[in-house]
Design an enzyme around this catalytic site. Structure first.
Site, PDB file in Angstrom:
ATOM      1  N   GLU A  16      20.784   0.688  34.877  1.00  9.05           N
ATOM      2  CA  GLU A  16      19.979  -0.389  35.465  1.00  9.05           C
ATOM      3  C   GLU A  16      19.612  -1.399  34.406  1.00  9.05           C
ATOM      4  O   GLU A  16      19.270  -1.036  33.283  1.00  9.05           O
ATOM      5  CB  GLU A  16      18.644   0.110  36.051  1.00  9.05           C
ATOM      6  CG  GLU A  16      18.748   0.859  37.338  1.00  9.05           C
ATOM      7  CD  GLU A  16      17.391   1.349  37.840  1.00  9.05           C
ATOM      8  OE1 GLU A  16      16.353   0.727  37.544  1.00  9.05           O
ATOM      9  OE2 GLU A  16      17.392   2.384  38.521  1.00  9.05           O
ATOM     10  N   GLU A  25      14.793   8.119  36.181  1.00  5.93           N
ATOM     11  CA  GLU A  25      13.558   7.783  35.462  1.00  5.93           C
ATOM     12  C   GLU A  25      12.407   8.763  35.680  1.00  5.93           C
ATOM     13  O   GLU A  25      11.358   8.381  36.223  1.00  5.93           O
ATOM     14  CB  GLU A  25      13.082   6.382  35.850  1.00  5.93           C
ATOM     15  CG  GLU A  25      13.971   5.272  35.371  1.00  5.93           C
ATOM     16  CD  GLU A  25      13.316   3.885  35.533  1.00  5.93           C
ATOM     17  OE1 GLU A  25      12.162   3.810  35.967  1.00  5.93           O
ATOM     18  OE2 GLU A  25      13.973   2.897  35.213  1.00  5.93           O
TER      19      GLU A  25
HETATM   20  C1  PNW Z   1      13.027   1.016  37.763  1.00  7.55           C
HETATM   21  N1  PNW Z   1       8.211   0.090  33.596  1.00  7.55           N
HETATM   22  O1  PNW Z   1      11.666   1.281  37.684  1.00  7.55           O
HETATM   23  C2  PNW Z   1      13.483   1.787  38.972  1.00  7.55           C
HETATM   24  O2  PNW Z   1      14.506   2.708  38.697  1.00  7.55           O
HETATM   25  C3  PNW Z   1      13.833   0.930  40.136  1.00  7.55           C
HETATM   26  O3  PNW Z   1      13.731   1.667  41.330  1.00  7.55           O
HETATM   27  C4  PNW Z   1      12.939  -0.306  40.131  1.00  7.55           C
HETATM   28  O4  PNW Z   1      13.081  -1.068  41.310  1.00  7.55           O
HETATM   29  C5  PNW Z   1      13.311  -1.113  38.911  1.00  7.55           C
HETATM   30  O5  PNW Z   1      13.227  -0.342  37.735  1.00  7.55           O
HETATM   31  C6  PNW Z   1      12.476  -2.375  38.735  1.00  7.55           C
HETATM   32  O6  PNW Z   1      11.127  -2.036  38.581  1.00  7.55           O
HETATM   33  C7  PNW Z   1      10.866   0.905  36.639  1.00  7.55           C
HETATM   34  O7  PNW Z   1       7.072  -0.286  33.856  1.00  7.55           O
HETATM   35  C8  PNW Z   1       9.512   0.878  36.884  1.00  7.55           C
HETATM   36  O8  PNW Z   1       8.589   0.237  32.417  1.00  7.55           O
HETATM   37  C9  PNW Z   1       8.633   0.601  35.878  1.00  7.55           C
HETATM   38  C10 PNW Z   1       9.119   0.354  34.611  1.00  7.55           C
HETATM   39  C11 PNW Z   1      10.472   0.376  34.356  1.00  7.55           C
HETATM   40  C12 PNW Z   1      11.352   0.649  35.384  1.00  7.55           C
END
Ligand code: PNW
Length: 480
Positions: free
Chosen positions: A370, A162
């Site tokens: 994920e 990401e």
């Molecule tokens: C992902 N958003 O992060 C990460 O890859 C993980 O490490 C994290 O724990 C998981 O999703 C849950 O948050 C994100 O705001 C963080 O769109 C923010 C977003 C999406 C994914």
């Protein structure tokens, strides 16, 4: 029905689970420094202990084994293996991942290894982090080290997890490490990360690793809260910033053509050469897609009021009230929300896959690397056994509905039928350090008591166990 050869897995990231941050020669990361600053993390939490996975790894692998999934996606802690982010490596850190890989393989679990899941070694962070183009070359060096050490045992490599989130949350908004707000800086940071992906992939290929190589991007379909020209423009702009900027260079070898001003602007902000674009767009063996929720935006700053309002007290990254930005994310009255406030909209996973297929005719095989949700899980005594239990029915519904949506969209006749979808990794194996939200958001299939480190498999764990064993058979009856 879930095809018999459809990969099911669980995912984690080193910084979120390992703890032992100052043990056995691990160097500090930018995230350790960020979490140590006041008021950065909910409740002032840090990842010093997290799930103590560094000491409980074998038991955690046993949990994955008993779950029955095919594959485990984990990340390497760069500062545990190469504490300064350049130069010498740390034998004790290497030994940990040797043990992890051997443990996984001895139990028939296929390793998917992410090189970079946000824990930049602190010396590199202090030298400018992703604002510094050099960091891309350091990650490529690290990729070569990882290839040499672990290449014989890793079946699938993810270069970077990401880059969107690091760019927008770490640099754009400053709510993730390194806490550096400013959209103008975010653009070069994003470019350097996608470049780092390409350089790391070159390094893995040069080392001749037998495993497949891909990148993981998060995708959020963007829709306008209301009709109108300005709204449509906003949607396109946000879509470029959130989705296109990270997938276009990788899958098309160019940045977005959305706005003829964008490329000159990008060139003004950072060095983008044809050579960079060629490095970034080398063919992938697979594409990793993370999907959590769609984004619905409206012009002007928040706050949201009225029927579309978001619930109170959401984390900042929902952008629900961002006076510095010309838009805000709005609520979505028809959808349930997770504990994070994210709308539960499984049909948008099908839309995400269909949009990917339309935008990228050469899309390689896709793994959803994920998907998952945080809910306010509570531990109760099981009525029958007296054992502690977490009945996370909402998570079962979330996962079942999303899995079903992805399979339906990619089946013959589905909106994304051209997508060769190979698998789905649940985020996440166990409750862990949820970045700026600390331990306040639980995404796990396994409940973690952060006082005692007791692990309690939730109902969703048993559900995934059943789903996994029933692949190839009709599972509609156990989906809910
Ligand atoms: C992902 N958003 O992060 C990460 O890859 C993980 O490490 C994290 O724990 C998981 O999703 C849950 O948050 C994100 O705001 C963080 O769109 C923010 C977003 C999406 C994914």
């Amino acid at each position: 029905m879930i095809p018999a050869d459809f990969t099911l897995g669980v995912a984690t990231a080193a910084f979120q689970i390992e703890g032992a941050v100052a043990e056995d020669g691990r160097g500090p990361s930018g995230w350790d420094a960020f979490a140590a600053q006041p008021a950065r993390i909910v409740n002032g939490d840090n990842a010093d202990v997290a799930c103590d996975h560094y000491h409980r790894m074998a038991d955690d692998v046993q949990l994955i084994h008993a779950l029955g999934v095919d594959s485990y996606r984990f990340s390497l802690s760069w500062p545990r293996i190469q504490p300064d982010g350049r130069g010498g490596t740390n034998p004790a850190g290497i030994a940990f991942y040797d043990r992890l890989l051997d443990e996984l393989l001895s139990r028939g679990i296929s390793p998917m290894c992410t090189l970079y899941h946000w824990d930049t070694p602190l010396p590199l962070e202090q030298a400018g982090g992703w604002l510094n183009r050099e960091t891309a070359y350091r990650l490529a060096d690290f990729a070569a080290i990882a290839a040499e050490l672990f290449g014989d045992r890793v079946q699938r490599w993810v270069t970077i997890n990401e880059p969107t989130t690091v760019t927008l949350n770490g640099y754009g908004l400053g709510i993730h490490a390194p806490g550096h707000p400013g959209l103008f800086d975010a653009v070069p940071a994003g470019h350097h990360m996608v470049l780092a992906h390409g350089l790391s992939m070159q390094a893995l290929r040069a080392a001749g690793v037998p495993g497949d190589i891909g990148i993981t991007n998060v995708y959020s379909p963007v829709v306008a809260a209301r009709g109108g020209f300005v709204n449509d423009l906003l949607v396109e702009l946000f879509d470029v910033l959130h989705n296109g900027m990270f997938s276009d260079p990788v899958l098309l070898g160019r940045y977005s053509e959305f706005n003829p001003l964008l490329m000159p602007f990008l060139h003004y902000l950072t060095e983008v050469s044809d050579e960079d674009l060629a490095i970034m767009s080398q063919p992938l063996d697979f594409y990793g897609l993370n999907y959590y929720f769609p984004t619905r935006i409206a012009p002007g700053p928040g706050p949201n009021t009225g029927p579309d309002a978001l619930p109170e007290g959401l984390p900042d990254h929902m952008l629900e009230d961002s006076p510095e930005l010309p838009f805000h994310i709005t609520g979505w009255a028809q959808y349930d929300r997770t504990a994070f406030g994210w709308p539960v909209a499984p049909e948008y996973l099908g839309i995400a896959l269909a949009e990917m297929a339309a935008r990228y005719p050469q899309l390689p095989p896709v793994f959803i690397t994920e998907g998952g949700a945080s809910f306010p899980d509570v531990v109760v005594q099981d009525a029958l056994t007296g054992e502690p239990h977490v009945a996370d029915i909402q998570r079962i519904n979330y996962l079942g509905d999303h899995l079903a949506a992805a399979l339906a969209a990619t089946a013959p006749g589905g909106a994304a039928e051209s997508v060769d979808l190979r698998g789905y990794y649940v985020w996440t194996l166990m409750d862990n350090f949820e970045w700026a939200a600390g331990y306040s958001q639980r995404f796990g299939l396994v409940y973690v008591d952060f006082e005692t480190q007791q692990r309690i498999p939730k109902s969703s764990y048993s559900w995934l166990q059943a789903i996994t064993s029933l692949r190839g058979a009709d599972t509609s009856a156990v989906r809910r």
